[in-house]
Structures are given as C-alpha cells and as structure tokens.
Design a protein around this motif. Structure first.
Motif, PDB file in Angstrom:
ATOM      1  N   ARG A 161      32.177 -50.299 -32.311  1.00 19.52           N
ATOM      2  CA  ARG A 161      33.043 -48.925 -31.652  1.00 19.52           C
ATOM      3  C   ARG A 161      34.385 -48.690 -32.564  1.00 19.52           C
ATOM      4  NH1 ARG A 161      35.969 -50.214 -26.151  1.00 19.52           N
ATOM      5  NH2 ARG A 161      37.201 -51.586 -27.412  1.00 19.52           N
ATOM      6  N   ALA A 162      35.150 -49.911 -33.127  1.00 21.44           N
ATOM      7  CA  ALA A 162      35.954 -49.799 -33.869  1.00 21.44           C
ATOM      8  C   ALA A 162      35.554 -48.880 -35.401  1.00 21.44           C
ATOM      9  CB  ALA A 162      36.640 -51.067 -34.308  1.00 21.44           C
ATOM     10  N   LEU A 163      34.275 -49.323 -35.931  1.00 27.68           N
ATOM     11  CA  LEU A 163      33.866 -48.942 -37.162  1.00 27.68           C
ATOM     12  C   LEU A 163      33.315 -47.877 -37.299  1.00 27.68           C
ATOM     13  CD1 LEU A 163      32.435 -52.527 -38.390  1.00 27.68           C
ATOM     14  CD2 LEU A 163      34.559 -51.405 -39.382  1.00 27.68           C
ATOM     15  N   LEU A 164      32.696 -47.244 -36.016  1.00 30.13           N
ATOM     16  CA  LEU A 164      31.756 -45.946 -35.879  1.00 30.13           C
ATOM     17  C   LEU A 164      32.487 -44.574 -36.935  1.00 30.13           C
ATOM     18  CD1 LEU A 164      28.991 -44.832 -35.395  1.00 30.13           C
ATOM     19  CD2 LEU A 164      30.131 -44.346 -33.109  1.00 30.13           C
ATOM     20  N   PRO A 165      33.927 -44.554 -36.379  1.00 29.32           N
ATOM     21  CA  PRO A 165      34.445 -43.255 -37.079  1.00 29.32           C
ATOM     22  C   PRO A 165      34.797 -43.583 -38.577  1.00 29.32           C
ATOM     23  CG  PRO A 165      35.590 -43.942 -35.024  1.00 29.32           C
ATOM     24  CD  PRO A 165      34.666 -45.280 -35.457  1.00 29.32           C
ATOM     25  N   GLN A 166      34.381 -44.740 -39.271  1.00 32.22           N
ATOM     26  CA  GLN A 166      34.438 -45.180 -40.550  1.00 32.22           C
ATOM     27  C   GLN A 166      36.087 -45.078 -41.057  1.00 32.22           C
ATOM     28  OE1 GLN A 166      31.788 -42.203 -41.993  1.00 32.22           O
ATOM     29  NE2 GLN A 166      30.460 -43.774 -42.714  1.00 32.22           N
ATOM     30  N   PRO A 167      36.941 -45.813 -40.203  1.00 25.14           N
ATOM     31  CA  PRO A 167      38.165 -45.676 -40.624  1.00 25.14           C
ATOM     32  C   PRO A 167      38.500 -46.490 -41.466  1.00 25.14           C
ATOM     33  CG  PRO A 167      37.662 -47.244 -38.912  1.00 25.14           C
ATOM     34  CD  PRO A 167      36.323 -46.702 -39.148  1.00 25.14           C
ATOM     35  N   ALA A 168      39.635 -45.893 -42.395  1.00 25.40           N
ATOM     36  CA  ALA A 168      40.134 -46.680 -43.625  1.00 25.40           C
ATOM     37  C   ALA A 168      40.838 -47.972 -43.441  1.00 25.40           C
ATOM     38  CB  ALA A 168      40.930 -45.856 -44.340  1.00 25.40           C
ATOM     39  N   LEU A 169      41.193 -48.040 -42.177  1.00 25.02           N
ATOM     40  CA  LEU A 169      41.897 -49.362 -41.716  1.00 25.02           C
ATOM     41  C   LEU A 169      41.734 -50.062 -40.451  1.00 25.02           C
ATOM     42  CD1 LEU A 169      44.560 -51.206 -42.164  1.00 25.02           C
ATOM     43  CD2 LEU A 169      46.053 -49.222 -40.964  1.00 25.02           C
ATOM     44  N   ILE A 170      41.034 -50.966 -40.618  1.00 23.22           N
ATOM     45  CA  ILE A 170      40.690 -51.792 -39.233  1.00 23.22           C
ATOM     46  C   ILE A 170      42.095 -52.921 -38.817  1.00 23.22           C
ATOM     47  CG2 ILE A 170      39.118 -53.469 -38.226  1.00 23.22           C
ATOM     48  CD1 ILE A 170      37.991 -50.932 -39.089  1.00 23.22           C
ATOM     49  N   LEU A 171      42.425 -52.682 -37.710  1.00 19.70           N
ATOM     50  CA  LEU A 171      43.387 -53.556 -37.127  1.00 19.70           C
ATOM     51  C   LEU A 171      42.711 -54.390 -36.069  1.00 19.70           C
ATOM     52  CD1 LEU A 171      46.383 -51.129 -36.362  1.00 19.70           C
ATOM     53  CD2 LEU A 171      45.863 -52.524 -38.468  1.00 19.70           C
ATOM     54  N   ALA A 172      42.774 -55.890 -36.438  1.00 16.38           N
ATOM     55  CA  ALA A 172      42.069 -56.655 -35.320  1.00 16.38           C
ATOM     56  C   ALA A 172      43.271 -57.559 -34.574  1.00 16.38           C
ATOM     57  CB  ALA A 172      40.943 -57.615 -36.060  1.00 16.38           C
ATOM     58  N   ASP A 173      43.227 -57.632 -33.360  1.00 11.05           N
ATOM     59  CA  ASP A 173      44.278 -58.218 -32.585  1.00 11.05           C
ATOM     60  C   ASP A 173      43.494 -59.532 -32.131  1.00 11.05           C
ATOM     61  OD1 ASP A 173      46.562 -59.257 -31.514  1.00 11.05           O
ATOM     62  OD2 ASP A 173      46.719 -57.297 -30.073  1.00 11.05           O
ATOM     63  N   GLU A 174      43.539 -60.757 -32.764  1.00 14.50           N
ATOM     64  CA  GLU A 174      43.094 -61.826 -32.414  1.00 14.50           C
ATOM     65  C   GLU A 174      41.722 -61.559 -31.946  1.00 14.50           C
ATOM     66  OE1 GLU A 174      45.348 -64.678 -30.126  1.00 14.50           O
ATOM     67  OE2 GLU A 174      47.218 -63.463 -30.443  1.00 14.50           O
ATOM     68  N   ALA A 175      40.844 -61.128 -32.866  1.00 13.96           N
ATOM     69  CA  ALA A 175      39.543 -60.575 -32.454  1.00 13.96           C
ATOM     70  C   ALA A 175      38.512 -61.808 -32.256  1.00 13.96           C
ATOM     71  CB  ALA A 175      39.105 -59.622 -33.621  1.00 13.96           C
ATOM     72  N   THR A 176      38.944 -62.862 -32.912  1.00 17.95           N
ATOM     73  CA  THR A 176      37.988 -64.396 -32.590  1.00 17.95           C
ATOM     74  C   THR A 176      38.477 -64.968 -31.522  1.00 17.95           C
ATOM     75  OG1 THR A 176      38.939 -65.045 -34.453  1.00 17.95           O
ATOM     76  CG2 THR A 176      36.968 -63.796 -34.802  1.00 17.95           C
ATOM     77  N   GLY A 177      39.895 -64.726 -30.942  1.00 16.52           N
ATOM     78  CA  GLY A 177      40.437 -65.523 -30.196  1.00 16.52           C
ATOM     79  C   GLY A 177      39.672 -66.308 -28.704  1.00 16.52           C
ATOM     80  N   ASN A 178      38.782 -65.114 -28.252  1.00 14.93           N
ATOM     81  CA  ASN A 178      37.928 -65.753 -27.108  1.00 14.93           C
ATOM     82  C   ASN A 178      36.499 -66.348 -27.514  1.00 14.93           C
ATOM     83  OD1 ASN A 178      40.097 -65.161 -25.373  1.00 14.93           O
ATOM     84  ND2 ASN A 178      39.229 -63.100 -24.676  1.00 14.93           N
ATOM     85  N   LEU A 179      36.418 -66.617 -28.489  1.00 10.99           N
ATOM     86  CA  LEU A 179      34.849 -66.671 -29.182  1.00 10.99           C
ATOM     87  C   LEU A 179      35.027 -68.298 -29.267  1.00 10.99           C
ATOM     88  CD1 LEU A 179      34.130 -63.990 -31.420  1.00 10.99           C
ATOM     89  CD2 LEU A 179      33.435 -64.052 -28.797  1.00 10.99           C
ATOM     90  N   ASP A 180      33.681 -68.802 -29.359  1.00 11.39           N
ATOM     91  CA  ASP A 180      33.453 -70.390 -29.742  1.00 11.39           C
ATOM     92  C   ASP A 180      33.320 -70.039 -31.010  1.00 11.39           C
ATOM     93  OD1 ASP A 180      30.502 -70.216 -30.341  1.00 11.39           O
ATOM     94  OD2 ASP A 180      30.499 -69.250 -28.549  1.00 11.39           O
ATOM     95  N   PRO A 181      33.338 -71.635 -31.649  1.00 16.46           N
ATOM     96  CA  PRO A 181      33.691 -71.924 -33.151  1.00 16.46           C
ATOM     97  C   PRO A 181      32.448 -70.853 -33.942  1.00 16.46           C
ATOM     98  CG  PRO A 181      34.028 -73.833 -32.297  1.00 16.46           C
ATOM     99  CD  PRO A 181      33.632 -72.852 -30.891  1.00 16.46           C
ATOM    100  N   ASP A 182      31.294 -71.208 -33.610  1.00 17.19           N
ATOM    101  CA  ASP A 182      29.984 -70.728 -34.092  1.00 17.19           C
ATOM    102  C   ASP A 182      30.165 -69.151 -34.091  1.00 17.19           C
ATOM    103  OD1 ASP A 182      28.773 -73.039 -34.391  1.00 17.19           O
ATOM    104  OD2 ASP A 182      27.517 -72.915 -32.828  1.00 17.19           O
ATOM    105  N   ASN A 183      30.445 -68.647 -32.974  1.00 21.21           N
ATOM    106  CA  ASN A 183      30.652 -66.968 -32.661  1.00 21.21           C
ATOM    107  C   ASN A 183      32.004 -66.712 -33.838  1.00 21.21           C
ATOM    108  OD1 ASN A 183      28.669 -65.359 -31.495  1.00 21.21           O
ATOM    109  ND2 ASN A 183      29.123 -66.676 -29.475  1.00 21.21           N
ATOM    110  N   LYS A 184      32.936 -67.378 -33.751  1.00 25.50           N
ATOM    111  CA  LYS A 184      33.903 -67.052 -34.731  1.00 25.50           C
ATOM    112  C   LYS A 184      33.433 -66.659 -36.075  1.00 25.50           C
ATOM    113  CE  LYS A 184      37.622 -69.293 -32.215  1.00 25.50           C
ATOM    114  NZ  LYS A 184      38.431 -70.390 -32.078  1.00 25.50           N
TER     115      LYS A 184
END
Lengths: 229, 391
Positions: A161-184
């Motif tokens: 969803r974040a990438l589809l409009p092909q933005p020049a800037l991606i802001l990720a706010d603890e994007a891996t915070g809720n994931l297990d180590p493998d998924n991170k």
C-alpha cells in the motif's frame, strides 16, 4: 522532487515542535537525508521519533524551523496541499499495519487511490498492485480479507500500500516492531528490495538494534537529547 | 464512485449494524406511510359503500352500530326492528325497502338475510351458479368461497348462537346455489340467504316429521281435538331438502319477525328528505344517511391518526437520534481507521464523503425497501382493509 541520486531528500533545520499543553518539546537542530539513502532512527520511547515522522510527512506542523522534502518546504504548505503532497510523495508503513478489516488485501493496497483525487486508479495501477503483491509473495491472498492474514502477510500488504503510488520517500514507523525475528528479516529484505526498485529514500524508526547494520546510516535521537526536554 | 465502493464494503462488512439501521429507518418511514395508505383505502371503501346506500332504517340507538352492521356486516348486532318497518316505508310511497337480517355466522362469515333485490341494488354479479331460489339455499361471496374452498353444490352450516345453550338455535345446513364475483366490498366475505332462511336459523321457522302421520307414538306428548303436541324426541330437520321442504313452516305473526335494518331506496332526493323528516322524532326507528355517519367516524379516525402521527414523529426523532448516536459511536470506534487514512493523506472532504456514502447506501436501501413494502401494501390495500380494518 529531487531526482539526482545523492541530492538531499530531507532537509531539516532548527526544527521545534511541542504538543499543546504537553511539557515535551522536540528540537532537531539539523538533519538531512540523501535521496536513495536508508536511514534508521533510534531512540528511547517518548523521545519524539514518531513526531519527527509526522513533521516530515506534514501531518504535524512545526512551530519553529522548517522541513523540506525534495524541493518542497512541507512546513510551509497549507493543510490540503500537505495532504495532497503526502499521498503522492510519501509512503507510510505503520507498526500495527493499519489495514482495513472490511477490505480485501488488494483493496487495501489500492485504498490510497480510492480516497484521494490526487491519485488516479486505472488499469496500469491495478496491474502494478498485483505485481507488487506478487513480488511480496502474497498475490494468492489478494481477495482475502485483511484480518485473515498473518502478521507478516499483513505487513507485506501494508508495504505494498505504501509503495504503490511510487513515492520518493518511505516513512516506516517501527514497521517490524510486531513481527517475529524471521519475519523481521524477511519484511526488511522485501522493503529494502522494493525501495531499491523504486529508487526511493527510506527513513525508518526502529527499536531493533539487530537491524541497524542493514541501514546506510543510523540517527540516534540521543544526539538531539540536549535539545529535547 | 470510489467513495461509494469503499462505503459499500464497509456497510456489507458490518452487516449486523447495517441491517439494524436499515430496519429502523425502513420501519420509521414505512409505518406512517402504510398507515396513511390503509386509512385512505379504508376511507374510500367506507365512503363508497356509504355513498351507495342512500338511507338506512333501524331501531333507535347507535347509528354507527346500525351502519357498521348493515353496510359492513360488523359483529355488533344492532337492536332489532320487525317486519312492520317495511310496511311503514311501503305505505309512505316515497321509497322501497330492502330487508336485512344480519345476526348469524357460518364458519366465520356473516349470514345476511335479505331478498333478491339486494343483488340488483349492490350491482353484484354471479361468478358461478344462480341466486338463491329455495329456502335453505345460500349465495356466498368470492372471499368466502376462496377461504373455505367451497362452491356451487357444496354445503355450509350456520354456527350455533351459543355452544352452551342446547335449547337455542340449531345449526342449519345450507346448500350453496351460487358464488358472487369479487366486488372488493364487504359482500365478498358474506353468506347471503333469503330472509326467511335467516328466520329458520333463528328458530322462528322449522321443519319436522309429520305428527299426524308418524307411526312413533313416543314423540306425542298430548293429543287434543285438532291439536297434537310433541315432546323433545320429535325429529327436527337441520337441512332443507326437496323431500322435507314442505314440512317447514313458521310460527307466530309474520309482522313480528325480526330484521336488523332496512336499506331504504328513495324515489329521489326530495322523497329522501321528506322521509327523513318523518322519522326525525320517531322513538322506535332511526332513519340515517350512512354517509353522514361515516363522516363522523372518519373525523374520529382522523383524530386518532393525528395522535398516531404524533407518536410516530416522536419515534422517528428517537430513531434519528439513535442513528446519529450509532454513527457517532461508529466514528469513535473507527478513529484508528480514520487516523490511518488521514496519515496516508486523505482529505477531510473525502472522510466526509466516505461517511456520507455509507449513510447514502443505508438510506437508499431503506428507501427501496420502504417503497417495495408500500407497493405491496398499495396493491393489496383493498384486501388488507377488508381483512384487517373493516372486518
């Protein structure tokens, strides 16, 4: 927006912001991020990392200093212009994914196009969405409701969803915070790959120090500690 | 269209909430409109019947009971008049009378004792068979035929007046001679018999075995010169057949036989006015114009409807406030979602548009449902009024 590879994507100078009625004040003397750079922002909870993302995205407006993204001084734009700028130039990835339960995975990915007149939903966009889902390994889940996905799959959909409009800037706010180590690692691999594909800049807030070596640069909020109170 | 698409996904996802909202809005819109439709149809039917009936003569008392019994065959039986009343009208030379005796029921249908002139007066057509010609024959309305599944040649038994009164009126088995065509009037749900047949049901006329010829002496209680008195063992006929019809006879003076009303058909308006003048101070009879009585009834109904309307308005306001509350609570529940689309870059107007689209979908579905239900009410209003209101 700047197009030269190492041009400044984000330029912040003497930034000051405080929430009304709150004792906390964020102060960032200077911060710049080059185009195409992957910057990790670390710091203790409550130090203002998410606030910084909000200021860069134009969700909040600084009461001092200015924020420039590419050629645009975001902090000087009006509310409507900031929203329009945000949806076309900035992709947000949230810690808790924030997908809409009532939409399918594909509809979630296409959602920015449905809620903004600044983006046009057409056949190529749909095709690109399907390609993104395929690249993220969840093409087979496109018609599933978002809540039926695992956490890792939900974050992959959120990245699409974040990438589809092909933005020049991606802001990720603890994007891996809720994931297990493998998924991170997996999600970070995918996010980096897509950011590289798009030639985008990534600014990611994280608490996970294991991931830091993978970023081009790390900005510790402790460096701003003297300024924040 | 995208706002509508997203809104559609939301309302279909939240089916429970959506259905409750749709049901509430539909009911609040439907109830007053349906009530109005049925009242309009009731008024039309009441007025049409009343306008088609110039004058009605009955015993002094409630004019409304008289009209409701005589025109709509209501359960309430008015005070009775007798067979002297038709003579009074005949002797006036201003109108002709049609006798009505509406007191008994047959399987839920009112039995209307009258004469053949009634069918001409009401313009009723036969769908099957013929009009009654013999004692014990009946002509049934279209709805009676359909509801009971009976037609020409079948029989119909009158209901006992009182189940616990074993000495009371005996049920009479009547033969259906004809079935009326649908007239969308109270005649559809009535059983018509000759007024004499109604008197037989009343017990004023009866048939039994011939005491002079019977070989069973046990039925003879007393035998004087020219007079034979039977006891309770005497067989009384509960069905009138060609074999026993000659045994049927009436006791007492014909002038005393009862009626509930007379439909009075004046020669002209002047005759009607003169006739009404004659009955103004009559202590035994009342001569009423049904349309005037229905006017009074409609005024009462209108007043009741105003009260119902006021209640519906209050319910509608309460429902509206509840719906506003539901949406307000929904906004609180959806705060995270709205925050997300705000952070993505959605404009305030889009947020409003999304919510407006959800309301639009719910209101549109409610409106379509309401329109559909109203259409059903409209096309069935005549039957519904007959079945629910004018029964």
């Amino acid at each position: 927006m700047g197009t030269a590879t190492r041009e400044k994507m984000i330029s912040i100078q003497t930034l000051g912001f405080s929430y009304p009625g709150a004792g906390f004040r964020l102060q960032v003397p200077a911060l710049s991020v080059a185009s195409g750079e992957k910057l990790a922002v670390i710091g203790p909870s409550g130090s203002g990392k998410t606030t910084l993302l909000n200021l860069i995205a134009g969700i909040s407006v600084p009461d001092a200093g200015q924020v420039q993204v590419g050629e645009t001084t975001v902090s000087q734009l009006g509310d409507a212009a900031r929203r329009s700028f945000r949806i076309t130039n900035i992709g947000f990835v949230f810690q808790n994914f924030q997908l809409l339960d009532y939409l399918s995975v594909l509809d979630n990915v296409l959602h920015p196009y449905r809620i903004s007149s600044a983006l046009t939903l057409n056949r190529p966009v749909r095709q690109r969405a399907l390609e993104l889902l395929d690249q993220m390994g969840i093409a087979g889940l496109q018609s599933h409701p978002a809540h039926a996905l695992s956490q890792g799959e939900q974050q992959r959909a959120a990245i699409c969803r974040a990438l589809l409009p092909q933005p020049a800037l991606i802001l990720a706010d603890e994007a891996t915070g809720n994931l297990d180590p493998d998924n991170k690692q997996l999600i970070l691999d995918m996010l980096f790959a897509r950011v590289d594909d798009n030639g985008a800049t990534l600014l990611a807030v994280t608490h996970d120090h294991e991931l830091l070596p993978r970023f081009d640069r790390v900005q510790d909020f402790a460096d701003f500690r003297g300024a924040s109170s | 269209m995208d706002s509508l698409y997203v809104a559609w996904r939301y309302v279909t996802w939240n089916r429970g909430k959506t259905l409750v909202l749709i049901a509430s809005i539909t009911l609040v819109a439907f109830l007053p409109l349906a009530l109005q439709t049925l009242l309009n149809e009731s008024e039309r039917q009441l007025r049409t019947r009343a306008l088609d009936t110039p004058l009605l003569l009955g015993a002094a008392g409630s004019a409304l009971d008289l009209v409701m019994s005589s025109l709509y065959f209501d359960d309430e039986v008015p005070a009775r008049i007798d067979m002297r009343a038709p003579a009074v009208i005949d002797e006036s030379g201003l109108a002709y009378p049609l006798p009505l005796y509406v007191r008994f029921m047959a399987r839920g249908a009112p039995i209307v004792g009258t004469t053949l002139d009634y069918f001409d007066f009401r313009g009723l057509q036969l769908a099957q068979g013929r009009l009654f010609g013999l004692l014990g024959e009946a002509v049934i309305g279209a709805e009676v035929s359909m509801r009971l599944g009976i037609g020409v040649g079948d029989s119909l038994v009158s209901s006992p007046d009182n189940l616990f009164d074993i000495a009371g009126v005996y049920p009479l088995k009547m033969t259906v001679a004809g079935v009326l065509a649908d007239s969308h009037s109270p005649d559809d749900r009535a059983v018509f018999v000759d007024v004499k047949t109604a008197w037989v049901i009343e017990g004023l006329g009866h048939g039994h075995q011939d005491l002079a010829r019977t070989a069973d002496s046990s039925v003879i209680l007393r035998q004087d010169a020219g007079t034979v008195t039977a006891n309770a063992r005497l067989v009384q006929y509960t069905e009138i057949t060609p074999e026993n019809i000659d045994s049927f006879h009436f006791h007492g003076s014909a002038a005393d036989y009862p009626l509930t009303a007379l439909l009075v058909v004046p020669d002209d308006d002047k005759a009607a006015a003169r006739l009404r003048g004659r009955f103004i101070d009559d202590s035994r009879y009342q001569l009423v114009r049904p349309n005037t009585v229905i006017d009074g009834l409609m005024e009462s109904i209108f007043r009741i409807k105003q009260v119902i309307d006021a209640v519906i308005v209050i319910v509608a306001i309460a429902t509206l406030l509840t719906i506003v509350l539901v949406f307000a609570l929904s906004l609180r529940i959806r705060r995270e979602e709205l925050e997300t689309i705000f952070r993505i870059g959605c404009s305030r107007m889009t947020t409003v548009r999304l919510l407006a689209a959800e309301i639009l979908i719910i209101v549109t579905v409610s409106a379509v449902l309401c329109a559909g239900l109203l259409w059903l009410i409209h096309i069935n209003s005549a039957a519904l009024v007959q079945g629910l209101i004018l029964r």
